[in-house]
Design a protein around this motif. Structure first.
Motif, short mmCIF file in Angstrom:
data_model
loop_
_atom_site.label_atom_id
_atom_site.label_comp_id
_atom_site.label_asym_id
_atom_site.label_seq_id
_atom_site.Cartn_x
_atom_site.Cartn_y
_atom_site.Cartn_z
N PRO A 183 0.79 -1.23 0.00
CA PRO A 183 0.00 0.00 0.00
C PRO A 183 0.82 1.28 0.00
O PRO A 183 0.28 2.35 -0.30
N ASN A 241 -8.26 -10.32 -2.61
CA ASN A 241 -7.93 -8.90 -2.54
C ASN A 241 -6.55 -8.58 -1.99
O ASN A 241 -6.25 -7.41 -1.73
N HIS A 242 -5.67 -9.55 -1.78
CA HIS A 242 -4.31 -9.22 -1.35
C HIS A 242 -3.62 -8.36 -2.40
O HIS A 242 -3.89 -8.48 -3.60
N TYR A 243 -2.70 -7.52 -1.95
CA TYR A 243 -2.12 -6.50 -2.82
C TYR A 243 -1.36 -7.09 -4.01
O TYR A 243 -1.29 -6.46 -5.07
N ASP A 244 -0.78 -8.27 -3.86
CA ASP A 244 -0.05 -8.86 -4.98
C ASP A 244 -0.98 -9.54 -5.98
O ASP A 244 -0.51 -10.03 -7.02
N ASP A 299 -4.30 -5.32 -7.84
CA ASP A 299 -3.46 -4.12 -7.98
C ASP A 299 -4.30 -3.01 -8.61
O ASP A 299 -4.57 -3.03 -9.81
N LEU A 331 -14.63 -2.61 -3.48
CA LEU A 331 -13.34 -1.92 -3.59
C LEU A 331 -13.13 -1.39 -4.99
O LEU A 331 -12.70 -0.24 -5.17
N SER A 354 -8.27 -13.44 3.07
CA SER A 354 -8.26 -12.13 2.41
C SER A 354 -7.98 -11.04 3.43
O SER A 354 -8.07 -11.26 4.64
N ARG A 400 -6.82 -6.43 3.33
CA ARG A 400 -5.92 -5.36 2.90
C ARG A 400 -5.59 -4.41 4.05
O ARG A 400 -4.79 -3.51 3.88
N ARG A 401 -6.23 -4.63 5.22
CA ARG A 401 -5.96 -3.83 6.41
C ARG A 401 -5.91 -4.76 7.61
O ARG A 401 -6.21 -5.95 7.51
N ASP A 422 -9.76 -8.79 8.00
CA ASP A 422 -9.38 -10.18 7.75
C ASP A 422 -10.60 -11.02 7.37
O ASP A 422 -11.60 -11.07 8.11
#
Length: 320
Positions: free
Chosen positions: A96, A126-129, A132, A155, A189, A191-192, A196
């Motif tokens: 992020p 939705n993980h960052y890798d 995107d 999102l 999953s 992103r924060r 979770d």
């Protein structure tokens, strides 16, 4: 109607079987090693060959079945007169913030501007890798459609990315002359720190008149993989993650190791097994070039023909 088991308590999704990831005693040292690794180079990145996209742009009209590994879990697939991408990421870091995080050791194999028209994108979680946003914005501007697991759509829509269609496990969507089926995986999953498992994770199957393709997304090994093969297989091609497995106490429940990836290919009844999800970003402890060596070694141990096991260079296009 009874809530499906993987819907958990209705607020957070869950896997079909519980698992342990080693706790703080494993996680804390791992994160310390990863943070230190953000600032140093590592040998063993995946090889790269030049690809200007010209053949793929022309083939979008003719649709000879092809697959091109772009990097990490990003694969460009052409089959039955559609062209699609899995988990596209063209960014330098899957993180992020730009000043820290795992670096990209090898660039995307094809420039975004050189891609053929993309009919749709499959997102596994939705993980960052794997999700995107800068890349998805660029693809949305070109008119791409997005298929995502449940609750991931918000999102994208909040960022002006669309059209988006959400699917639960075993649901499907028709696009052109193919159908895309959302299938179970074993992962999580977030992103924060506070979200979770609030959105679903999945693999995808694309079925057309002449070809069947399986994309495992991110997953650990679990019995449900064989069910995918029974319901929707056999497949001419399966794209299987073979990296991000060390330390096993933390990673094995949620990431296949190379040996498990070979078994997964057999479970889903795939003719060709394409190894992905290695050699691009420095995410875990194993050497960057270890996954393909173990992948081929396990296939040889089981007596599988070498031509069934694919670990192409980034940018290399193969027909299937």
């Amino acid at each position: 109607m009874e809530r499906p088991a993987h819907h958990g308590d209705g607020r957070r999704f869950r896997n079909l079987a519980p698992f342990d990831r080693g706790g703080l005693a494993v996680t804390a040292p791992f994160l310390a090693r990863r943070f230190a690794g953000f600032f140093r180079d590592r040998a063993g990145a995946a090889p790269l060959v030049a690809n200007d996209g010209a053949f793929l742009r022309a083939n979008a009209r003719h649709s000879e079945p092809t697959v091109t590994w772009i990097g990490h879990a990003t694969v460009l697939v052409q089959m039955d007169h559609v062209t699609f991408l899995t988990d596209p990421i063209w960014s330098e870091k899957p993180f992020p913030v730009s000043f820290v995080g795992p670096r990209r050791f090898v660039p995307p194999a094809i420039a975004l501007a050189a891609l053929p028209p993309i009919d749709f994108v499959l997102i596994s979680h939705n993980h960052y890798d794997h999700l995107d946003l800068p890349t998805l914005r660029a693809l949305a501007a070109a008119g791409t459609r997005f298929l995502v697991p449940l609750r991931v759509g918000a999102l994208l829509r909040d960022c002006g990315i669309g059209p988006v269609e959400e699917c639960d496990w075993w649901e499907s969507a028709a696009i052109g002359g193919v159908s895309a089926h959302c299938v179970p995986s074993q992962h999580w999953s977030g992103r924060r720190l506070t979200d979770d498992c609030a959105t679903l994770w999945a693999g995808w199957v694309v079925v057309g008149p002449t070809r069947r393709f399986y994309f495992a997304g991110d997953t650990g090994y679990f019995p449900g993989l064989a069910e995918i093969g029974r319901r929707l297989g056999p497949f001419q091609l399966a794209a299987l993650p073979i990296g991000a497995y060390d330390p096993p106490a933390m990673m094995r429940p949620v990431h296949l190791d190379p040996e498990e990836a070979v078994q997964t290919g057999l479970d889903v009844r795939a003719e060709h097994l394409l190894g992905i999800h290695y050699g691009t970003f420095d995410l875990t402890d194993e050497p960057l070039d270890e996954p393909p060596r173990r992948f081929h070694a396990e296939a040889a141990r089981l007596g599988l023909p070498a031509q069934r096991i694919w670990t192409p260079a980034l940018g290399e296009t193969r027909c299937w």
